[in-house]
Design a protein around this motif. Sequence first.
Motif, PDB file in Angstrom:
ATOM      1  N   TYR A  23       8.308   7.059   3.139  1.00 55.66           N
ATOM      2  CA  TYR A  23       7.374   6.310   3.956  1.00 55.66           C
ATOM      3  C   TYR A  23       6.063   6.179   3.220  1.00 55.66           C
ATOM      4  O   TYR A  23       5.662   7.032   2.447  1.00 55.66           O
ATOM      5  CB  TYR A  23       7.122   7.012   5.302  1.00 55.66           C
ATOM      6  CG  TYR A  23       8.392   7.310   6.065  1.00 55.66           C
ATOM      7  CD1 TYR A  23       8.961   8.581   6.019  1.00 55.66           C
ATOM      8  CD2 TYR A  23       9.023   6.332   6.787  1.00 55.66           C
ATOM      9  CE1 TYR A  23      10.121   8.859   6.704  1.00 55.66           C
ATOM     10  CE2 TYR A  23      10.182   6.607   7.481  1.00 55.66           C
ATOM     11  CZ  TYR A  23      10.732   7.872   7.430  1.00 55.66           C
ATOM     12  OH  TYR A  23      11.876   8.142   8.108  1.00 55.66           O
ATOM     13  N   GLU A  41       9.574   2.215   0.968  1.00 57.94           N
ATOM     14  CA  GLU A  41       9.917   1.997   2.363  1.00 57.94           C
ATOM     15  C   GLU A  41      10.881   3.073   2.833  1.00 57.94           C
ATOM     16  O   GLU A  41      11.484   3.797   2.048  1.00 57.94           O
ATOM     17  CB  GLU A  41      10.560   0.608   2.505  1.00 57.94           C
ATOM     18  CG  GLU A  41       9.812  -0.499   1.812  1.00 57.94           C
ATOM     19  CD  GLU A  41       8.440  -0.743   2.417  1.00 57.94           C
ATOM     20  OE1 GLU A  41       8.185  -0.232   3.508  1.00 57.94           O
ATOM     21  OE2 GLU A  41       7.636  -1.447   1.795  1.00 57.94           O
ATOM     22  N   LEU A 112      -0.491  -6.550   2.747  1.00 53.74           N
ATOM     23  CA  LEU A 112      -0.218  -5.416   3.621  1.00 53.74           C
ATOM     24  C   LEU A 112      -1.498  -4.689   4.015  1.00 53.74           C
ATOM     25  O   LEU A 112      -1.662  -4.272   5.171  1.00 53.74           O
ATOM     26  CB  LEU A 112       0.754  -4.461   2.943  1.00 53.74           C
ATOM     27  CG  LEU A 112       2.164  -5.011   2.719  1.00 53.74           C
ATOM     28  CD1 LEU A 112       3.014  -3.994   1.973  1.00 53.74           C
ATOM     29  CD2 LEU A 112       2.821  -5.380   4.047  1.00 53.74           C
ATOM     30  N   GLN A 116      -2.778  -4.119   7.776  1.00 48.12           N
ATOM     31  CA  GLN A 116      -2.888  -2.776   8.327  1.00 48.12           C
ATOM     32  C   GLN A 116      -4.344  -2.417   8.638  1.00 48.12           C
ATOM     33  O   GLN A 116      -4.627  -1.730   9.640  1.00 48.12           O
ATOM     34  CB  GLN A 116      -2.267  -1.749   7.380  1.00 48.12           C
ATOM     35  CG  GLN A 116      -3.053  -1.483   6.128  1.00 48.12           C
ATOM     36  CD  GLN A 116      -2.282  -0.643   5.113  1.00 48.12           C
ATOM     37  OE1 GLN A 116      -1.064  -0.566   5.172  1.00 48.12           O
ATOM     38  NE2 GLN A 116      -3.019  -0.032   4.196  1.00 48.12           N
ATOM     39  N   ARG A 200       3.987   2.721   6.992  1.00 45.47           N
ATOM     40  CA  ARG A 200       4.819   1.512   6.986  1.00 45.47           C
ATOM     41  C   ARG A 200       6.266   1.977   6.909  1.00 45.47           C
ATOM     42  O   ARG A 200       6.661   2.666   5.961  1.00 45.47           O
ATOM     43  CB  ARG A 200       4.475   0.604   5.803  1.00 45.47           C
ATOM     44  CG  ARG A 200       3.108  -0.013   5.911  1.00 45.47           C
ATOM     45  CD  ARG A 200       2.938  -1.159   4.919  1.00 45.47           C
ATOM     46  NE  ARG A 200       3.058  -0.728   3.540  1.00 45.47           N
ATOM     47  CZ  ARG A 200       2.041  -0.259   2.816  1.00 45.47           C
ATOM     48  NH1 ARG A 200       0.826  -0.175   3.356  1.00 45.47           N
ATOM     49  NH2 ARG A 200       2.220   0.092   1.568  1.00 45.47           N
ATOM     50  N   PRO A 207      10.570  -4.354   8.910  1.00 42.93           N
ATOM     51  CA  PRO A 207       9.416  -3.532   8.553  1.00 42.93           C
ATOM     52  C   PRO A 207       8.459  -3.386   9.741  1.00 42.93           C
ATOM     53  O   PRO A 207       8.254  -4.324  10.523  1.00 42.93           O
ATOM     54  CB  PRO A 207       8.774  -4.316   7.405  1.00 42.93           C
ATOM     55  CG  PRO A 207       9.138  -5.735   7.663  1.00 42.93           C
ATOM     56  CD  PRO A 207      10.478  -5.713   8.341  1.00 42.93           C
ATOM     57  N   TYR A 208       7.887  -2.181   9.883  1.00 46.86           N
ATOM     58  CA  TYR A 208       6.949  -1.874  10.959  1.00 46.86           C
ATOM     59  C   TYR A 208       5.727  -1.182  10.382  1.00 46.86           C
ATOM     60  O   TYR A 208       5.803  -0.493   9.361  1.00 46.86           O
ATOM     61  CB  TYR A 208       7.577  -0.954  12.026  1.00 46.86           C
ATOM     62  CG  TYR A 208       8.748  -1.534  12.766  1.00 46.86           C
ATOM     63  CD1 TYR A 208       8.565  -2.270  13.916  1.00 46.86           C
ATOM     64  CD2 TYR A 208      10.055  -1.324  12.309  1.00 46.86           C
ATOM     65  CE1 TYR A 208       9.647  -2.793  14.614  1.00 46.86           C
ATOM     66  CE2 TYR A 208      11.144  -1.840  12.997  1.00 46.86           C
ATOM     67  CZ  TYR A 208      10.922  -2.568  14.154  1.00 46.86           C
ATOM     68  OH  TYR A 208      12.000  -3.083  14.823  1.00 46.86           O
ATOM     69  N   LEU A 209       4.612  -1.344  11.079  1.00 45.78           N
ATOM     70  CA  LEU A 209       3.417  -0.547  10.834  1.00 45.78           C
ATOM     71  C   LEU A 209       3.231   0.350  12.046  1.00 45.78           C
ATOM     72  O   LEU A 209       3.115  -0.128  13.189  1.00 45.78           O
ATOM     73  CB  LEU A 209       2.182  -1.438  10.649  1.00 45.78           C
ATOM     74  CG  LEU A 209       0.846  -0.690  10.508  1.00 45.78           C
ATOM     75  CD1 LEU A 209       0.824   0.137   9.230  1.00 45.78           C
ATOM     76  CD2 LEU A 209      -0.334  -1.654  10.544  1.00 45.78           C
ATOM     77  N   LEU A 238       6.142  -6.212  11.059  1.00 46.11           N
ATOM     78  CA  LEU A 238       5.544  -6.878   9.882  1.00 46.11           C
ATOM     79  C   LEU A 238       6.478  -7.957   9.348  1.00 46.11           C
ATOM     80  O   LEU A 238       6.573  -8.179   8.132  1.00 46.11           O
ATOM     81  CB  LEU A 238       5.244  -5.852   8.780  1.00 46.11           C
ATOM     82  CG  LEU A 238       4.244  -4.753   9.135  1.00 46.11           C
ATOM     83  CD1 LEU A 238       4.127  -3.755   7.991  1.00 46.11           C
ATOM     84  CD2 LEU A 238       2.873  -5.350   9.451  1.00 46.11           C
ATOM     85  N   ASP A 242       6.393  -9.637   5.665  1.00 49.61           N
ATOM     86  CA  ASP A 242       7.574  -9.491   4.814  1.00 49.61           C
ATOM     87  C   ASP A 242       8.095 -10.852   4.367  1.00 49.61           C
ATOM     88  O   ASP A 242       8.502 -11.035   3.216  1.00 49.61           O
ATOM     89  CB  ASP A 242       8.655  -8.725   5.568  1.00 49.61           C
ATOM     90  CG  ASP A 242       9.838  -8.385   4.684  1.00 49.61           C
ATOM     91  OD1 ASP A 242       9.661  -7.610   3.729  1.00 49.61           O
ATOM     92  OD2 ASP A 242      10.948  -8.917   4.939  1.00 49.61           O
TER      93      ASP A 242
END
Length: 558
Positions: A23, A41, A112, A116, A200, A207-209, A238, A242
Amino acid sequence: MKVCVPREEPGREAADLPEGTPYGNGASPGGTGGADGTAPEAGGRRRPGLRARLRPRNRRRNAGSEGRRPRARRPRPFGLRTRLVFSFLLVAAVGCGTTAALTYRAARSAILEQTQNTAVSAFRQQVDDLNISLPLDEETLRDRLQYIARQGRPHPWRVYAEYGSLRVSSTDRPTSTVLTPELRARAHDREVTPHTSFQRVVKGGTPYLTIAVPALFLTHVGGTAQPTGLVVYAVMELREEDANIEAMLTAARDGALPALAIALVPALIASRGVLRPVRELRHAAHSMGRGRLDTRIHAKGSDELADLARTFNESAAELERSVTELRHAEARARRFASDVSHELRTPLAGMLAVTEVLDEDAGALDSDTARAVRLISAETVKLAVLVEDLMEISRFDARAAELHTDEVDVADCVRKTLISRRWTDPEQVHAALGEGIRARLDPRRFDVVVANLVGNALRHGRPLVTVRVYVDGGDDGDHGDGDGTLVVQVSDRGPGIHPDVLPHVFERFYKADPARARSAGSGLGLAITRENVLLHGGTVEAANHPAGGAVFTVRMPL
C-alpha cells in the motif's frame, strides 16, 4: 462537544506504514512527510511501464561486383548498414522510453497527489466542523456522516466511523473491506501524536483513496487536544485518475512508435553518409586488384573516413610508384638478356665452327691438349644452349612467342624426338605410346617439351625412363574428334624430388642443392617446358611416384 482534527507539528514527519506492505502511505497535506504517489498498489499489482521492442528486419541488398568479374554477392542480413540503423533506432528507442517513463512517473504522481491533497484537505475540514456529543448517538452520527459524504470532493465519499465497538457509515454497510488493518492501527495508535493518514489501495481491480482522521477535543486547561476514541474514515474511488493515467500511458506508447518511424529517416541518411566512403573504398580496392593502380578516392571533409580515404590514396600512389619501378626494372632486365643473347649468337656461331674443327683434329694432339680442346668444345656447346634458352625465355616474357599448330600424330612426334636425341636404348628409355592419337600442336614446341622432360629424367633420375602417351576422358574409338585431354607422362626410377623442392622445379635457374656451383644444364629447361605447355593451353605437374622416382605429367587439349 467541539471536535477537532489533529494538526501536524512543524518539521515533523508522519510515520510510514511498515515497509513491504502493498500500500501507499502519506501524511496530511500540512505535514512535511507523506507518500510521493509512487507506492506500490495493494495485492502486488504494478502499473504497466513503457516498453519498446525493436525487431530489425533482415534486408536483402543487391551486391556489387566482387573480384575480377561482377557477380552477385550473398545477402548480408546484419551488414554495416543494418547495424548502424539498428544502433540509431536503439538509441532513439532508449531515449523515447526513458523520456516517456520519466514523464509518466511525474505526471502520475502529480495527478494522484493533486487528487489526494484535495480529498484529504476537504475531509479534514469536514471532520473539523463536526459537532457531536459524547456519548455518541448512532442516528445522529449517521446523519452527520451522510452530510459529510455529500460534501465529498473531488469525487463522492463513503464515510465510516469507529468508536469502540460502534460501527456507523453513510452507506447501508457499517464497515468497508477497503480499509486496511495497517490504516486502522495507525489511526488508533495512542503512543504517537494523532495525525491524519491515507492510503491508495486497489481492491477488485478498482483503485481507492482511503483517509483516516481521529477526532480530538480541546481541554479547557491549556487548550490541548486529546483523542476521543472516534476515528472517521473516507473511501473515495480513483477510477477517473486511473483512466487518465492509462490514457497517458497509451498516448506515450502510441507516440513512441511514430517517433521511431521518424527516427528511421535520419538513421538511413546517417548510415548512407557513413557507407558511401566505405563503398567507394571497396570499389577502389577491387579496381586496384584488377590492376588499375591509378585508382584514387575523392576525399572531402576532416573526419576519420576522410583521413582513411587520404591514407588509401597515399598508399595507392606509393604502390603505383613501386610497381612502376619494378616493371621498368623487369623490362630492362628482359631487354638486357635479349640484347646479350643476340650479341652472343654471332661470336658463338664462330666458336662452334672452330671447336668442331678442333674436335676433328683432337686425335692428332697430345693428351693434355686434346683434353683441353674437348673441354672447350663442351663448354662452348653449353654456352650456345644457354644463349638459345635465354632468347626463348625473353620471347615468352615479351609475349612474342607464337604457336604454329598443325594436326599431327602424337606418337610419331614423340618417336622423332627420342630418335633425334639418340634415346633409343630400351634399357634407358621405354616408350608406351598410344597409337592413332592426333592433336593440333606446334611440333617444334612439343618436341622441346618432350626433350626437356626426358633429358631431365635421364640427367637427374635413373633408368628406366618411361614415356607414356594417352588420352584422358576421350572416346577410345576416335582420338581425333577433339574430345578429351592429351596426357604425356614421363617417369623415372631415381630417388624422386624432395617435397621442399617440388613447388620450385619449374622456376628459372632454381637449384635443388644450393651448394652445387653450377647445374648440368642451363637451368631453364623446365621453365621453358612450362611456358610451352601454357602456350598450348595445358598444364604440367611434377610429383613423386609411390614406388619411387619422379613423375612429370603434361595435359593439353586435343
